[in-house]
Write a protein that holds these residues in place. Structure first.
Motif, mmCIF file in Angstrom:
data_model
loop_
_atom_site.group_PDB
_atom_site.id
_atom_site.type_symbol
_atom_site.label_atom_id
_atom_site.label_comp_id
_atom_site.label_asym_id
_atom_site.label_seq_id
_atom_site.Cartn_x
_atom_site.Cartn_y
_atom_site.Cartn_z
ATOM 1 N N LEU A 84 20.625 15.749 14.955
ATOM 2 C CA LEU A 84 20.619 14.418 14.190
ATOM 3 C C LEU A 84 20.716 14.854 12.702
ATOM 4 O O LEU A 84 20.096 15.832 12.102
ATOM 5 N N GLN A 85 21.374 13.763 11.943
ATOM 6 C CA GLN A 85 21.336 13.902 10.580
ATOM 7 C C GLN A 85 21.208 12.599 9.822
ATOM 8 O O GLN A 85 21.515 11.466 10.484
ATOM 9 N N ALA A 86 20.433 12.544 8.827
ATOM 10 C CA ALA A 86 20.173 11.056 8.048
ATOM 11 C C ALA A 86 21.655 10.661 7.468
ATOM 12 O O ALA A 86 22.502 11.626 6.982
ATOM 13 N N ALA A 87 21.901 9.605 7.562
ATOM 14 C CA ALA A 87 23.325 9.140 6.969
ATOM 15 C C ALA A 87 23.218 7.947 6.128
ATOM 16 O O ALA A 87 24.404 7.248 6.100
ATOM 17 N N GLY A 88 22.077 7.726 5.155
ATOM 18 C CA GLY A 88 22.247 6.874 4.550
ATOM 19 C C GLY A 88 21.021 5.931 4.214
ATOM 20 O O GLY A 88 20.445 5.586 5.664
ATOM 21 N N VAL A 89 20.301 5.465 3.366
ATOM 22 C CA VAL A 89 19.377 4.637 3.349
ATOM 23 C C VAL A 89 19.896 3.074 3.082
ATOM 24 O O VAL A 89 20.813 2.842 2.479
ATOM 25 N N ASP A 129 29.873 6.992 18.538
ATOM 26 C CA ASP A 129 29.578 6.584 16.969
ATOM 27 C C ASP A 129 28.313 5.875 16.907
ATOM 28 O O ASP A 129 28.175 5.220 15.976
ATOM 29 N N GLY A 130 27.512 6.187 17.970
ATOM 30 C CA GLY A 130 25.974 5.696 17.960
ATOM 31 C C GLY A 130 25.239 5.826 16.816
ATOM 32 O O GLY A 130 25.408 6.986 16.087
ATOM 33 N N LEU A 131 24.370 4.909 16.527
ATOM 34 C CA LEU A 131 23.551 5.373 15.271
ATOM 35 C C LEU A 131 21.913 5.023 15.652
ATOM 36 O O LEU A 131 21.647 4.218 16.653
ATOM 37 N N ALA A 132 21.089 5.375 14.714
ATOM 38 C CA ALA A 132 19.602 4.953 14.912
ATOM 39 C C ALA A 132 19.063 4.260 13.603
ATOM 40 O O ALA A 132 19.392 4.909 12.536
ATOM 41 N N PHE A 133 18.292 3.242 13.629
ATOM 42 C CA PHE A 133 17.792 2.598 12.415
ATOM 43 C C PHE A 133 16.361 2.892 12.393
ATOM 44 O O PHE A 133 15.705 2.279 13.289
ATOM 45 N N MET A 134 15.820 3.556 11.376
ATOM 46 C CA MET A 134 14.391 3.829 11.755
ATOM 47 C C MET A 134 13.731 4.037 10.201
ATOM 48 O O MET A 134 14.331 4.736 9.207
ATOM 49 N N ASN A 135 12.440 3.834 10.280
ATOM 50 C CA ASN A 135 11.690 4.385 9.133
ATOM 51 C C ASN A 135 11.932 6.074 8.952
ATOM 52 O O ASN A 135 11.580 6.584 9.874
ATOM 53 N N GLU A 136 12.383 6.291 7.834
ATOM 54 C CA GLU A 136 12.497 7.727 7.600
ATOM 55 C C GLU A 136 11.472 8.805 7.690
ATOM 56 O O GLU A 136 11.670 9.681 8.376
ATOM 57 N N SER A 137 10.206 8.369 7.180
ATOM 58 C CA SER A 137 9.213 9.242 7.547
ATOM 59 C C SER A 137 8.858 9.307 8.921
ATOM 60 O O SER A 137 8.467 10.442 9.378
ATOM 61 N N VAL A 138 8.882 8.169 9.751
ATOM 62 C CA VAL A 138 8.709 8.239 11.208
ATOM 63 C C VAL A 138 9.471 9.107 11.773
ATOM 64 O O VAL A 138 9.021 9.782 12.744
ATOM 65 N N ALA A 139 10.894 9.103 11.358
ATOM 66 C CA ALA A 139 11.811 9.621 12.165
ATOM 67 C C ALA A 139 11.604 11.312 11.884
ATOM 68 O O ALA A 139 11.716 12.052 13.108
ATOM 69 N N VAL A 196 1.017 -1.319 -0.004
ATOM 70 C CA VAL A 196 -0.141 -0.062 -0.065
ATOM 71 C C VAL A 196 0.955 1.246 -0.044
ATOM 72 O O VAL A 196 0.686 2.067 -0.789
ATOM 73 N N LEU A 197 1.907 1.221 0.898
ATOM 74 C CA LEU A 197 2.640 2.484 1.051
ATOM 75 C C LEU A 197 4.142 1.896 1.138
ATOM 76 O O LEU A 197 4.655 1.063 1.620
ATOM 77 N N ASP A 198 4.940 2.561 0.295
ATOM 78 C CA ASP A 198 6.435 2.518 0.297
ATOM 79 C C ASP A 198 7.077 3.315 1.222
ATOM 80 O O ASP A 198 6.523 4.401 1.726
ATOM 81 N N GLY A 199 8.141 2.923 1.644
ATOM 82 C CA GLY A 199 9.111 3.598 2.888
ATOM 83 C C GLY A 199 10.480 2.893 2.662
ATOM 84 O O GLY A 199 11.001 2.227 1.699
ATOM 85 N N ARG A 200 11.392 3.738 3.520
ATOM 86 C CA ARG A 200 12.708 3.305 3.621
ATOM 87 C C ARG A 200 13.331 3.256 4.865
ATOM 88 O O ARG A 200 12.981 4.157 5.704
ATOM 89 N N TYR A 201 14.212 2.408 5.257
ATOM 90 C CA TYR A 201 14.890 2.628 6.524
ATOM 91 C C TYR A 201 16.134 3.273 6.346
ATOM 92 O O TYR A 201 17.093 2.977 5.376
#
Length: 267
Positions: free
Chosen positions: A210-215, A188-198, A112-117
């Motif tokens: 925070l900054q996006a650092a890659g799909v 050096d920690g990271l978060a892994f999340m649905n981009e739209s939710v974040a 139904v909906l597309d997304g990306r981690y």
């Protein structure tokens, strides 16, 4: 008008009323009750004026109308919603990421909906996601159990055990973001999340730094219909109605106000 005529008219009116009531009851009975569970997962699903709302809700209700189903949707904490659906206490669950683990219990609808981690890092951190190996030796916060934690675990499991990243499971996405901002996952920690939710959570909660650092992965969300409660024939009817809704352009119309990417229609 004589008494006998009035009596006859009264009987006729009563008979017509009874017939109408029976017809209404028959129509009402034709609506098959269905129960779906979901979570508060904005911008995909959320509570509005005491009711479930969001693009997935709008699409589901439209499909239910086409099928003659009377669909009740309840918004619950994800762990409770998932447990209920796994026990067969609900006809369906959403939003569902179609994975081998989920297919054992649910029939996944057309997307139904597309997304990306996406990987998120602290602002100014020299990190760019280039594949699983770039996670080596880092702590990565993720909400779970969920589709995102399943996807992150699959990435980490491709690394040699000596180099594996550390997955840190959290009770919700907002906790992940707040801990990353405060440095709780290390320098050096990271978060892994649905981009739209974040992005929605960062905006709504005024979080900065925070900054996006890659799909890491592209994916789609579906409806999951319980194998215990929905048979193959009913599932095919559901999916056919969903696909027709998409091909008519109605799905895109329903999703457009939420500014989220609709999945391509099934061929």
């Amino acid at each position: 008008m004589t008494t006998s005529v009035r009596a006859c008219l009264a009987l006729l009116v009563a008979g017509l009323a009874a017939t109408g009531a029976r017809a209404a009851g028959k129509d009402s009975g034709a609506m098959t009750p269905r129960f779906f569970v979901t979570e508060a997962f904005p911008p995909y699903t959320f509570m509005q004026a005491g009711r479930a709302a969001g693009p997935m809700v709008d699409v589901l209700q439209e499909v239910c109308i086409q099928l003659g189903w009377s669909c009740r949707i309840e918004v619950l904490p994800w762990r409770r919603a998932l447990a209920m659906a796994e026990r067969g206490q609900a006809d369906g669950l959403f939003t569902l990421l179609d994975t081998p683990e989920r297919r054992e219990l649910f029939r996944a609808s057309s997307p139904v909906l597309d997304g990306r981690y996406t990987l998120f890092a602290r602002a100014g951190q020299a990190f760019s996601y280039t594949g699983a190996a770039s996670l080596t030796g880092r702590q990565v916060g993720v909400y779970g159990p969920s589709g995102s934690s399943i996807s992150l675990r699959a990435l980490i499991d491709t690394l040699p055990s000596a180099d594996a990243a550390q997955l840190v499971l959290e009770p919700d996405n907002l906790t992940v973001l707040r801990k990353l901002v405060s440095g709780r996952y290390g320098e050096d920690g990271l978060a892994f999340m649905n981009e739209s939710v974040a992005l929605w959570l960062l905006r709504e909660n005024g979080l900065n730094g925070l900054q996006a650092a890659g799909v890491a992965k592209q994916f789609s969300y579906s409806f999951g219909l319980s194998r215990q409660r929905i048979n193959e024939r009913e599932f095919r009817r559901f999916n056919k109605a969903l696909d027709e809704l998409c091909r008519r352009g109605r799905t895109a119309e329903l999703i457009r106000p939420y500014a989220l990417p609709a999945s391509p229609c099934a061929k």
